[in-house]
Design a protein around this motif. Structure first.
Motif, mmCIF file in Angstrom:
data_model
loop_
_atom_site.group_PDB
_atom_site.id
_atom_site.type_symbol
_atom_site.label_atom_id
_atom_site.label_comp_id
_atom_site.label_asym_id
_atom_site.label_seq_id
_atom_site.Cartn_x
_atom_site.Cartn_y
_atom_site.Cartn_z
ATOM 1 N N ALA A 182 -4.383 5.344 -5.504
ATOM 2 C CA ALA A 182 -5.711 4.816 -5.424
ATOM 3 C C ALA A 182 -5.106 3.117 -5.683
ATOM 4 O O ALA A 182 -6.832 2.476 -6.140
ATOM 5 N N THR A 183 -4.017 3.704 -6.509
ATOM 6 C CA THR A 183 -4.105 1.722 -7.498
ATOM 7 C C THR A 183 -3.963 0.512 -6.566
ATOM 8 O O THR A 183 -4.497 -0.700 -6.020
ATOM 9 N N GLU A 184 -3.624 1.377 -5.714
ATOM 10 C CA GLU A 184 -3.449 0.294 -4.082
ATOM 11 C C GLU A 184 -5.016 -0.336 -3.658
ATOM 12 O O GLU A 184 -5.740 -0.562 -3.255
ATOM 13 N N ALA A 185 -4.993 1.105 -3.779
ATOM 14 C CA ALA A 185 -6.651 1.985 -2.745
ATOM 15 C C ALA A 185 -7.761 0.741 -3.608
ATOM 16 O O ALA A 185 -8.871 -0.760 -2.842
ATOM 17 N N ILE A 186 -7.525 0.323 -5.185
ATOM 18 C CA ILE A 186 -8.755 -0.759 -5.632
ATOM 19 C C ILE A 186 -8.585 -1.713 -5.902
ATOM 20 O O ILE A 186 -9.520 -2.460 -5.063
ATOM 21 N N ALA A 187 -6.683 -2.119 -5.729
ATOM 22 C CA ALA A 187 -6.392 -3.683 -5.038
ATOM 23 C C ALA A 187 -7.041 -4.349 -4.199
ATOM 24 O O ALA A 187 -8.432 -5.186 -4.403
ATOM 25 N N ALA A 188 -7.222 -3.290 -3.107
ATOM 26 C CA ALA A 188 -7.415 -3.795 -1.230
ATOM 27 C C ALA A 188 -8.294 -3.778 -1.246
ATOM 28 O O ALA A 188 -9.244 -4.594 -0.822
ATOM 29 N N ALA A 189 -9.541 -3.287 -1.926
ATOM 30 C CA ALA A 189 -10.864 -2.869 -1.777
ATOM 31 C C ALA A 189 -11.659 -3.942 -2.426
ATOM 32 O O ALA A 189 -12.373 -4.814 -1.992
ATOM 33 N N ALA A 203 -6.840 -6.290 4.030
ATOM 34 C CA ALA A 203 -6.282 -6.314 2.818
ATOM 35 C C ALA A 203 -4.870 -5.647 2.311
ATOM 36 O O ALA A 203 -4.076 -5.806 2.286
ATOM 37 N N LYS A 204 -5.350 -3.846 2.293
ATOM 38 C CA LYS A 204 -4.504 -3.271 2.701
ATOM 39 C C LYS A 204 -2.529 -3.397 3.552
ATOM 40 O O LYS A 204 -1.841 -2.907 3.227
ATOM 41 N N GLN A 205 -3.444 -3.894 4.495
ATOM 42 C CA GLN A 205 -1.968 -3.537 5.366
ATOM 43 C C GLN A 205 -1.036 -4.875 4.700
ATOM 44 O O GLN A 205 0.026 -5.001 5.904
ATOM 45 N N TYR A 206 -1.428 -5.987 4.028
ATOM 46 C CA TYR A 206 -0.735 -7.097 3.935
ATOM 47 C C TYR A 206 -0.450 -6.771 2.318
ATOM 48 O O TYR A 206 0.266 -6.929 1.729
ATOM 49 N N LEU A 207 -0.687 -5.732 1.385
ATOM 50 C CA LEU A 207 -0.285 -5.536 0.743
ATOM 51 C C LEU A 207 1.114 -4.262 0.645
ATOM 52 O O LEU A 207 2.842 -5.150 -0.585
ATOM 53 N N THR A 208 1.039 -2.869 1.147
ATOM 54 C CA THR A 208 2.417 -2.223 1.361
ATOM 55 C C THR A 208 2.556 -1.645 2.941
ATOM 56 O O THR A 208 3.606 -1.803 3.197
ATOM 57 N N TYR A 209 1.454 -2.107 3.322
ATOM 58 C CA TYR A 209 1.596 -1.750 5.147
ATOM 59 C C TYR A 209 1.333 -0.889 4.979
ATOM 60 O O TYR A 209 -0.154 0.065 5.494
ATOM 61 N N VAL A 210 2.280 0.506 5.005
ATOM 62 C CA VAL A 210 2.235 1.556 4.414
ATOM 63 C C VAL A 210 3.750 2.261 3.383
ATOM 64 O O VAL A 210 3.868 1.602 3.090
#
Ligand SMILES: *Cc1c(COP(=O)(O)O)cnc(C)c1O
Length: 393
Positions: A102-109, A265-272
């Motif tokens: 959820a941490t990345e979900a919050i950041a990406a959103a 946004a998410k794809q440039y944080l962790t991608y996967v």
């Protein structure tokens, strides 16, 4: 060469130091204390889910980059879960996105939806990462303080309405709420939804504790309210629901355009991330209701075990209706500085807890609040309760 006049850490992050959990977990380790600070279970989740991860890893599923939006099996399982439990229908291909917890979900959103200068309204005490993520997105946080009322914490709807201005872009909601354990009622959620529609706001709602609700409380996703489906990003996570907090498998569900924005946004944080674990969580989400009911019953007993211990030790206890945290007040001990109290607690009785004061913008709000987690083995909770009794004498 770096100029010594210029700090290394940029201005957006200057106010953020080491998280309180790092500090208090190190203190627990150093003093050999029982750590009721950070919320992670000391028992792993279901054996069959662990085995599913082993199988995926051995069978070579997810050992290489999984698809950007998440493996199809998990997206389908998330969509089926939302429909089965809440009647929310999502297209697994375009309306579900798997994230690194959820941490990345919050950041990406927040990175995707907030323009620099936008105001983001969020409940205070905040979950640890909200303030930093709003700052990284260039937003301005506007707190609405949950306040003690008749033995638990409640939202003041007038305060929430007053916090919304012409610059407000987004409401960041969290129910069940960490750290207070508040579960928003249908009436409160209705009012929040009406406000969001009336002021045309986006809503990001962190529902990672959706399955951890007790007594008469009921978790109702905000996305189910009129006008909310098209403006709401709902965040879930396997960490809390299945007691595998180290796997970091989370997800969002929303309409296509919102998912597409967050994915950018998410794809440039962790991608996967977490390839094999995604397959295991897909199986976990299909566990029968008996798993979810049993987990809830077990946690409620733990809540009561620790809650009784804290009351016997002399704390004022705010009864949580959800999550795995109990917020207390130390005023009955004649003390009012939660931070100092928590730093001294290992020495006094060998227990580590978290001062809620660090989750507030206003240092005076929450100054005397201390949070304990109860997602630990019964004998650990009993031992902690026995140790805390020393405070009573
Ligand atoms: C634990 C927690 C998270 C983070 O979840 P992960 O899936 O571990 O990243 C997010 N929000 C709240 C309120 C939490 O308590």
């Amino acid at each position: 060469m770096t100029s010594s006049a210029r700090p290394l850490l940029n201005r957006r992050l200057a106010e953020f130091g080491t998280t309180i959990f790092a500090e208090m977990s190190a203190l627990a380790l150093r003093t050999g204390s029982i750590n009721l600070g950070q919320g992670f279970p000391d028992t792993d989740g279901p054996e069959e889910v662990r085995e599913a991860a082993v199988r995926a890893l051995r069978d070579g599923r997810g050992n290489q980059y999984p698809p950007g939006p998440g493996v199809p099996e998990l997206r389908a399982a998330v969509a089926a879960h939302q429909e089965r439990r809440y009647g929310l229908v999502h297209d697994p291909d375009t309306e579900v996105l798997v994230t690194a917890g959820a941490t990345e979900a919050i950041a990406a959103a927040l990175l995707a939806l907030v323009e620099p200068g936008d105001e983001v309204v969020a409940f205070e005490p905040y979950y640890d990462s909200y303030a930093a993520c709003i700052a990284m997105a260039g937003g301005t946080r506007v707190p609405v303080t949950l306040r003690p009322h008749e033995g638990s914490f409640r939202l003041d709807l007038d305060e929430l309405r007053a916090a919304v201005t012409d610059r407000t872009r987004l409401l960041l909601i969290n129910t069940p709420h960490n750290p207070t354990g508040t579960v928003l009622t249908r009436a409160e959620l209705t009012a929040i939804a009406e406000l969001a529609v009336e002021r045309d706001l986006l809503v990001v709602t962190d529902e990672v504790y959706e399955h951890l609700v007790f007594d008469e409380a009921e978790h109702i996703p905000l996305a189910t309210f009129p006008g909310m489906r098209e403006r709401t990003v709902t965040i879930g996570s396997a960490g809390k629901t299945f007691s595998f907090t180290g796997w970091k498998v989370g997800w969002i569900t929303a309409n296509g355009p919102l998912v597409s924005a967050v994915r950018t946004a998410k794809q440039y944080l962790t991608y996967v991330s977490a390839g094999p674990f995604q397959y295991a969580v897909a199986e976990a989400l299909q566990l029968p209701d008996s798993y979810f009911d049993g987990f809830r019953t077990d946690l409620r007993r733990k809540r009561d075990l620790l809650g009784d211990g804290l009351r016997a030790a002399g704390f004022e206890v705010y009864q949580p209706q959800g999550t795995y945290f109990i917020t207390t007040d130390i005023t009955p001990f004649g003390e009012k500085d939660a931070y100092a109290f928590c730093r001294a607690l290992p020495e006094r009785c060998g227990v580590v807890a978290i001062p809620n004061s660090v989750f507030y913008d206003d240092p005076d709000a929450g100054r005397s609040q201390v949070r304990f987690t109860f997602c630990k083995k019964d004998d650990v909770l009993q031992e902690a309760a026995d140790r805390l009794r020393r405070l009573a004498s």
